[in-house]
Motif scaffolding. Sequence first.
Motif, PDB file in Angstrom:
ATOM      1  N   SER A 296      10.490  -3.746   6.850  1.00  0.00           N
ATOM      2  CA  SER A 296       9.489  -2.958   6.052  1.00  0.00           C
ATOM      3  C   SER A 296      10.002  -1.810   5.454  1.00  0.00           C
ATOM      4  CB  SER A 296       8.063  -2.483   6.800  1.00  0.00           C
ATOM      5  OG  SER A 296       8.474  -1.495   7.765  1.00  0.00           O
TER       6      SER A 296
ATOM      7  N   TRP B 225       9.600   1.611   2.839  1.00  0.00           N
ATOM      8  CA  TRP B 225       8.624   2.493   1.987  1.00  0.00           C
ATOM      9  C   TRP B 225       9.389   3.502   1.273  1.00  0.00           C
ATOM     10  CZ3 TRP B 225       9.404   2.376   7.545  1.00  0.00           C
ATOM     11  CH2 TRP B 225      10.072   3.392   7.955  1.00  0.00           C
TER      12      TRP B 225
ATOM     13  N   GLU C 105       8.870   7.639  -0.802  1.00  0.00           N
ATOM     14  CA  GLU C 105       7.964   8.562  -1.240  1.00  0.00           C
ATOM     15  C   GLU C 105       8.743   9.542  -2.139  1.00  0.00           C
ATOM     16  OE1 GLU C 105       5.375  10.920   1.332  1.00  0.00           O
ATOM     17  OE2 GLU C 105       5.264   9.138   2.402  1.00  0.00           O
TER      18      GLU C 105
ATOM     19  N   ARG D 278       4.867   6.435  -4.142  1.00  0.00           N
ATOM     20  CA  ARG D 278       4.415   5.972  -2.800  1.00  0.00           C
ATOM     21  C   ARG D 278       4.287   4.632  -2.750  1.00  0.00           C
ATOM     22  NH1 ARG D 278       1.846   9.040   0.995  1.00  0.00           N
ATOM     23  NH2 ARG D 278       1.549   7.574   2.758  1.00  0.00           N
TER      24      ARG D 278
ATOM     25  N   GLU E 106       5.006   1.114  -0.372  1.00  0.00           N
ATOM     26  CA  GLU E 106       5.250   0.362   0.728  1.00  0.00           C
ATOM     27  C   GLU E 106       5.105  -1.067   0.715  1.00  0.00           C
ATOM     28  OE1 GLU E 106       2.469   1.372   4.325  1.00  0.00           O
ATOM     29  OE2 GLU E 106       2.149   3.362   3.181  1.00  0.00           O
TER      30      GLU E 106
ATOM     31  N   GLU F 168       6.237  -5.211   2.294  1.00  0.00           N
ATOM     32  CA  GLU F 168       6.605  -5.856   3.456  1.00  0.00           C
ATOM     33  C   GLU F 168       7.352  -6.907   2.975  1.00  0.00           C
ATOM     34  OE1 GLU F 168       4.624  -8.158   6.911  1.00  0.00           O
ATOM     35  OE2 GLU F 168       3.509  -6.290   6.403  1.00  0.00           O
TER      36      GLU F 168
ATOM     37  N   CYS G  23      14.498   2.062  13.173  1.00  0.00           N
ATOM     38  CA  CYS G  23      13.785   2.717  11.994  1.00  0.00           C
ATOM     39  C   CYS G  23      14.725   3.763  11.534  1.00  0.00           C
ATOM     40  CB  CYS G  23      12.432   3.406  12.476  1.00  0.00           C
ATOM     41  SG  CYS G  23      11.738   4.450  11.285  1.00  0.00           S
TER      42      CYS G  23
ATOM     43  N   ARG H 131      15.800   6.358   8.257  1.00  0.00           N
ATOM     44  CA  ARG H 131      14.907   7.281   7.249  1.00  0.00           C
ATOM     45  C   ARG H 131      15.874   8.209   6.655  1.00  0.00           C
ATOM     46  NH1 ARG H 131      12.014  12.208   7.611  1.00  0.00           N
ATOM     47  NH2 ARG H 131       9.892  12.082   6.437  1.00  0.00           N
TER      48      ARG H 131
END
Lengths: 199, 382
Positions: B5, B7, B9, B16, B18, B20, B85, B87
């Motif tokens: 996934s 995402w 922002e 925004r 998101e 998959e 994850c 980020r």
Amino acid sequence: MSGDPIGRLVRELSKLPGVGQKTATRLAFHLLRAPAQQVRDLAQALLDVKERIRLCSRCMNLTELDPCALCQDARRDPHLLCVVANPADLLAIERTGSFRGQYHVLHGVLSPLEGVGPDDLRLRELLQRLQEPGAQVREVIVATSPNVEGEATALYLARVLKPLGLCVSRIASGLPIGGELEYADGITIARALEVRREM
Amino acid sequence: MYVRSLWAERFRNLRRLELEPHPRFTVLYGDNGQGKTNILEALYLLATLRSFRTSPPGAVDDLIQMGERKATVGAWVERLGVERCLRVEMSREGPGRKQVQIDGKTARSGAFFGGFNAVLFCPDDLRLPKGPPAQRRRFLDRAVWNTRPTYLREVQAYERILRSRNALLRGEGRTGCSSQMLEVYDEQLAAAGAVLVGRRVAYLQDLAGGFHAAFARVSRSGLSAEVRYHASVPLPVEQGETAVQQIAAQLRQRLLDDRRRDLQRGFTHSGPHADDLEFFLGGQPAAAFASQGQLRALVLALKIAEICHLHTVLGDPPVLLLDDVSSELDPRRNAYLFEFLQEISCQGFITTTSPRYILLDAAERRDFQVHAGEATLANHVL
Ligand SMILES: Nc1ncnc2c1ncn2[C@@H]1O[C@H](COP(=O)(O)OP(=O)(O)OP(=O)(O)O)[C@@H](O)[C@H]1O
Ligand SMILES: [Mg+2]
Ligand SMILES: [Zn+2]
């Protein structure tokens, strides 16, 4: 001196590294509320570091006594000299307790990008010390950080010291490349010193 | 490896987002200027902490949505059975303008690299054989970096030494330019430069066979395809540690020979920063002799070889980011590109203005329409 003592204090405080206008203001009001004795002690401590701390005339480390305690310690091996960039690096090595020789602090590293050349470092003092009659140093260990500037400084030192008949060695590159000596852990520093290589 | 996934922002025009992705292919289609490439840029950023279209590549200001102070991109990425994850948070002010996290913990960029590898293929790449030398060096350095995360450090050290030496040549600040100081920087530059040259040359040698084979398939011709590295100094025949030392010695001599010129002009003429790549087709320099179509076939073959080689080195297929490439290829080469994509096991993200360029089965793809920074799952019938 101008009036507005609070404004002046804020201005002075915000000159400190890492202190912005906001923090400076908060500190100023904190001091204003603090007991008079505490503020007096702080002021005295500030004056004392400036007036009582100076450079050791031999090793260029920061000291109250001249020569410094390290230079006066007869148990330290006079044949080994460790060259560091800053007093903080010296402390980092001393903390490991694994080095028993003497030190020399350069107060910087070569950096053409920041306009720092050989004349801006405490190099003349080093050369003098190594060439004076009765000098006992046989090996100079260059313990500058393993980044571009630290390596350049080491190469430069090797160039000027080897013709004096000294053995010049470099701490092993066990330290993370580009890392700072000051922030490395004790075991890593001790090991880097131990497995140094001749330049 | 594959992105489960994604995402974003306040990243570029992605307010925004998101998404998959499909384990195989994610098709991002939409009109011009809607944010398709921005999505690829977010993925590229998660793999390299850089953008492929800001200058310098590490800059953050352009990436943050106009009028905002912060932007975030993140993804769940699976690699060899381990899911992490990732980020990245960017901010306009403060010392840590780019902060990276792995599984919620702040990480140093060194720890970030190597967990997620992406290969980008964009229309600019198709101009590689005839474009400026800096573009070819950048291609090569990115490709080598993908195979070994520590290469970045080596490049950065080299660049810093180069800037230092140039500052010294120009006598900036109060440093003064003694020959003893120059010798120090010659030695440093030669040593660090030889490492880069050694890695680049070794990489191209590893790539040679795959490149030649891929070209034969793309072009369906018997012509030989080759990339040669042009170094500032003669290269030794063998590779390895002694070769690097030989290159360093040669480079040092060259710097010494160049010294007067370097001092006069205030910069360093020789070294990997001045090296180049040249494409050859049937033994002839391709930039001068090859047709437009052949040049594109060469680049397509090179990218395919890069992907296959990276897959072998990592033991895991990299993620492919294909930006609007189909529109630049003729139908036959485009068909070959998709043939290749279906054969390999990589996950791919493909942007296009028109999904009809995308020759993939419905079962292997998920299409999103990108409009004004938003991606909506498409339900069109293919
Ligand atoms: N920092 C930013 N803040 C807000 N919007 C931005 C920012 N940077 C870029 N954009 C917008 O993003 C859009 C470009 O997005 P992108 O390059 O992804 O388009 P695209 O869908 O790939 O288009 P094309 O088909 O033409 O390649 C532009 O409309 C641009 O104005
Ligand atoms: Mg685009
Ligand atoms: Zn002393």
